[in-house]
Design a protein around this motif. Sequence first.
Motif, PDB file in Angstrom:
ATOM      1  N   PRO A 132      -6.427  13.898  23.849  1.00  0.00           N
ATOM      2  CA  PRO A 132      -5.357  14.214  22.890  1.00  0.00           C
ATOM      3  C   PRO A 132      -4.494  13.024  22.502  1.00  0.00           C
ATOM      4  N   ALA A 133      -4.317  12.050  23.411  1.00  0.00           N
ATOM      5  CA  ALA A 133      -3.454  10.911  23.099  1.00  0.00           C
ATOM      6  C   ALA A 133      -4.022  10.062  21.965  1.00  0.00           C
ATOM      7  N   ILE A 134      -5.322  10.129  21.740  1.00  0.00           N
ATOM      8  CA  ILE A 134      -5.950   9.305  20.700  1.00  0.00           C
ATOM      9  C   ILE A 134      -5.874   9.977  19.333  1.00  0.00           C
ATOM     10  N   VAL A 135      -5.668  11.290  19.307  1.00  0.00           N
ATOM     11  CA  VAL A 135      -5.656  12.009  18.028  1.00  0.00           C
ATOM     12  C   VAL A 135      -4.609  11.442  17.070  1.00  0.00           C
ATOM     13  N   PRO A 136      -3.344  11.206  17.497  1.00  0.00           N
ATOM     14  CA  PRO A 136      -2.372  10.617  16.552  1.00  0.00           C
ATOM     15  C   PRO A 136      -2.818   9.244  16.033  1.00  0.00           C
ATOM     16  N   VAL A 137      -3.435   8.454  16.895  1.00  0.00           N
ATOM     17  CA  VAL A 137      -3.933   7.145  16.457  1.00  0.00           C
ATOM     18  C   VAL A 137      -5.022   7.316  15.397  1.00  0.00           C
ATOM     19  N   ALA A 138      -5.917   8.287  15.618  1.00  0.00           N
ATOM     20  CA  ALA A 138      -6.976   8.554  14.646  1.00  0.00           C
ATOM     21  C   ALA A 138      -6.397   9.035  13.317  1.00  0.00           C
ATOM     22  N   VAL A 139      -5.327   9.833  13.385  1.00  0.00           N
ATOM     23  CA  VAL A 139      -4.672  10.299  12.162  1.00  0.00           C
ATOM     24  C   VAL A 139      -4.099   9.109  11.390  1.00  0.00           C
ATOM     25  N   ILE A 140      -3.420   8.207  12.114  1.00  0.00           N
ATOM     26  CA  ILE A 140      -2.857   7.024  11.461  1.00  0.00           C
ATOM     27  C   ILE A 140      -3.968   6.165  10.852  1.00  0.00           C
ATOM     28  N   GLY A 141      -5.052   5.972  11.600  1.00  0.00           N
ATOM     29  CA  GLY A 141      -6.171   5.211  11.069  1.00  0.00           C
ATOM     30  C   GLY A 141      -6.762   5.865   9.827  1.00  0.00           C
ATOM     31  N   GLY A 142      -6.874   7.206   9.847  1.00  0.00           N
ATOM     32  CA  GLY A 142      -7.395   7.910   8.683  1.00  0.00           C
ATOM     33  C   GLY A 142      -6.493   7.756   7.469  1.00  0.00           C
ATOM     34  N   LEU A 143      -5.170   7.836   7.682  1.00  0.00           N
ATOM     35  CA  LEU A 143      -4.239   7.681   6.561  1.00  0.00           C
ATOM     36  C   LEU A 143      -4.276   6.254   6.017  1.00  0.00           C
ATOM     37  N   LEU A 144      -4.435   5.278   6.898  1.00  0.00           N
ATOM     38  CA  LEU A 144      -4.611   3.901   6.422  1.00  0.00           C
ATOM     39  C   LEU A 144      -5.888   3.766   5.603  1.00  0.00           C
ATOM     40  N   ALA A 145      -6.927   4.478   6.021  1.00  0.00           N
ATOM     41  CA  ALA A 145      -8.179   4.462   5.257  1.00  0.00           C
ATOM     42  C   ALA A 145      -7.974   5.061   3.868  1.00  0.00           C
ATOM     43  N   VAL A 146      -7.205   6.164   3.796  1.00  0.00           N
ATOM     44  CA  VAL A 146      -6.924   6.768   2.488  1.00  0.00           C
ATOM     45  C   VAL A 146      -6.126   5.795   1.620  1.00  0.00           C
ATOM     46  N   ALA A 147      -5.183   5.075   2.244  1.00  0.00           N
ATOM     47  CA  ALA A 147      -4.433   4.078   1.485  1.00  0.00           C
ATOM     48  C   ALA A 147      -5.364   3.005   0.928  1.00  0.00           C
ATOM     49  N   CYS A 148      -6.350   2.583   1.729  1.00  0.00           N
ATOM     50  CA  CYS A 148      -7.347   1.625   1.238  1.00  0.00           C
ATOM     51  C   CYS A 148      -8.139   2.209   0.078  1.00  0.00           C
ATOM     52  N   CYS A 149      -8.454   3.499   0.170  1.00  0.00           N
ATOM     53  CA  CYS A 149      -9.193   4.167  -0.905  1.00  0.00           C
ATOM     54  C   CYS A 149      -8.412   4.129  -2.216  1.00  0.00           C
ATOM     55  N   VAL A 150      -7.179   4.630  -2.173  1.00  0.00           N
ATOM     56  CA  VAL A 150      -6.386   4.781  -3.391  1.00  0.00           C
ATOM     57  C   VAL A 150      -5.990   3.432  -3.968  1.00  0.00           C
ATOM     58  N   ILE A 151      -5.398   2.570  -3.132  1.00  0.00           N
ATOM     59  CA  ILE A 151      -4.918   1.282  -3.626  1.00  0.00           C
ATOM     60  C   ILE A 151      -6.089   0.387  -4.037  1.00  0.00           C
ATOM     61  N   GLY A 152      -7.166   0.404  -3.246  1.00  0.00           N
ATOM     62  CA  GLY A 152      -8.323  -0.403  -3.602  1.00  0.00           C
ATOM     63  C   GLY A 152      -8.956   0.039  -4.901  1.00  0.00           C
ATOM     64  N   SER A 153      -9.042   1.343  -5.105  1.00  0.00           N
ATOM     65  CA  SER A 153      -9.625   1.858  -6.336  1.00  0.00           C
ATOM     66  C   SER A 153      -8.809   1.442  -7.548  1.00  0.00           C
ATOM     67  N   ARG A 154      -7.481   1.623  -7.464  1.00  0.00           N
ATOM     68  CA  ARG A 154      -6.631   1.267  -8.595  1.00  0.00           C
ATOM     69  C   ARG A 154      -6.602  -0.241  -8.831  1.00  0.00           C
ATOM     70  N   ALA A 155      -6.592  -1.019  -7.745  1.00  0.00           N
ATOM     71  CA  ALA A 155      -6.576  -2.472  -7.900  1.00  0.00           C
ATOM     72  C   ALA A 155      -7.848  -2.965  -8.578  1.00  0.00           C
ATOM     73  N   LEU A 156      -8.990  -2.471  -8.122  1.00  0.00           N
ATOM     74  CA  LEU A 156     -10.266  -2.933  -8.658  1.00  0.00           C
ATOM     75  C   LEU A 156     -10.428  -2.547 -10.119  1.00  0.00           C
ATOM     76  N   THR A 157     -10.107  -1.296 -10.451  1.00  0.00           N
ATOM     77  CA  THR A 157     -10.267  -0.852 -11.836  1.00  0.00           C
ATOM     78  C   THR A 157      -9.264  -1.529 -12.760  1.00  0.00           C
ATOM     79  N   THR A 158      -8.060  -1.799 -12.276  1.00  0.00           N
ATOM     80  CA  THR A 158      -7.068  -2.488 -13.110  1.00  0.00           C
ATOM     81  C   THR A 158      -7.486  -3.928 -13.370  1.00  0.00           C
ATOM     82  N   VAL A 159      -8.057  -4.577 -12.359  1.00  0.00           N
ATOM     83  CA  VAL A 159      -8.521  -5.956 -12.530  1.00  0.00           C
ATOM     84  C   VAL A 159      -9.686  -6.025 -13.501  1.00  0.00           C
ATOM     85  N   LEU A 160     -10.621  -5.087 -13.397  1.00  0.00           N
ATOM     86  CA  LEU A 160     -11.836  -5.149 -14.204  1.00  0.00           C
ATOM     87  C   LEU A 160     -11.664  -4.602 -15.614  1.00  0.00           C
TER      88      LEU A 160
END
Length: 527
Positions: A132-160
């Motif tokens: 159970p102690a790792i679940v919050p860490v996994a949640v934070i990692g998942g949310l960071l991954a979503v941030a990479c998804c959204v920001i990376g998508s917008r950055a790449l499409t805006t650049v191109l």
Amino acid sequence: MVAHFVRLRLTLLANTFRRSVWQTIGYILAMLYALGVIGTAIVGAVAGGGTDPLLTGQVIVLVGALAILGWWIIPIFAFGVDATLDPQRFVSFGIPRRRLLTGLAAAGFTSIPGAATVLAAVGLALAWWRTPAIVPVAVIGGLLAVACCVIGSRALTTVLAPLLESRRYREVLAIVALVPIVMIGPAISTIPAYFDDGSVSAEQARVLISDVAQIAAWTPFGAPWGIAAAIHDGAWGLAGARLAIVLLTLTVLWVVWDRALARSLVTPPTAGSGGRGKGLGWFDRLPATPTGAVAARALTYWIRDPRYSSSLAVIPLLPIILVVAGGGAFSELLLIVGPLVGWILGFTISSDISFDHTAFALHVSTGTSGRADRAGRAMAIGIPGAVLVVIFAVVSIIVTDRWDLAPLVLGVSFGMLGVGLGVSSVVSARMIYPVVKPGESPLKQPQGAAMATMVAQGLGLLVVMALSLPFLVTAVLTLAVSLTFGWVTLALGVVIGAVVCVAGIRIGGRWYDRRTPEILQQVLAQA
């Protein structure tokens, strides 16, 4: 400011549901499907975490890396930049760029894909329920991954986006990126074959997954998903290194997006002017009739408008896809390339009026009849389409040396082309939905376009398949019973294709004549 952008995004989403009952139904079905996929993934993660947490964590790293990569790549070539909150519409409001950037990023999380990814990321964290102690860490990692998804998508499409305003760069980049994207499916489909023939054991597969996951976890795509796995193994230094990779990636993406946004706000992308034309082009070669004029205009679009030509980019790749799917050999699977080309080309005019944009007013003001409009558009792609169908069909027959199946292949190919043209002639006169406007980047996705497109084209394709059943049935009989049915398939394909094409032009023409003011109003409403 962030709350204001989120409320605006949600308001626009709610207004999308009010635009059309069918669009609302499509959204509901898409959300139910997404929830089903997410639920299945979460159940699998929970079950895997209970039996083999290490292997489950490695699989999550691989799947998560593919998800982030998909977020970055797919919007460019499949859906485009989401223009629901187009930054250029906020130029006159004097919003500081950093606040605008933060608001757009927050709004990205509230989109349907963003919300679905957040839900999946949080749910996959339950794979570590035995610790159970790792679940919050996994949640934070998942949310960071979503941030990479959204920001990376917008950055790449805006650049191109400004780069792809140049037709040469756009076509080169589209081909370069489209090849690996199209090949992903066939490549994945060949993986089970290695397990079915026993060439790869379960232990070897486990080692392979572990090695690939370890490599992926050192990339920006897999690092956020691998933080929890590293802590589970007690490798705190490794977890810190993966966190540093994620934070560095987000920082770089944010800076890139910020600079690209600053450039686009000052110098918004515009369509480059073409070279000076000589003569009247296709208007000088086709008959001086309403039908000929519409056909000449449509042919000009197919050649010069990237919105049209880009939709045909997948056709040259079809033989490669079929060869890979056939195990790297010229198998008989290659024979379906002709019918596939006919099907694709026949249905390409299903959004022709939407692509016309305000130029459709020319058809209305000149009193162009519905039959002439439908026939001209069908002729523009139908005649060269028939030539392409014959070329692909004959080449596939020569390569596979199955001349006995030539009547079957040609019959299905011509049938799919004709039926597709007929159905498209009706669909484009009945279903008007937002598309990329002339002169805009093909990367843009108009508000409400994705689901409306799926509903309209989904219904149209169902009708195509229903009308094609007679010659598809005889095609099956050719393979299962007797080659004599191949000639029946050829006759049915040609006759049904021609009849449906003519009937579609007439029915679509009558609906066009009856609904011309409403069609013009719908088209102008999207201007």
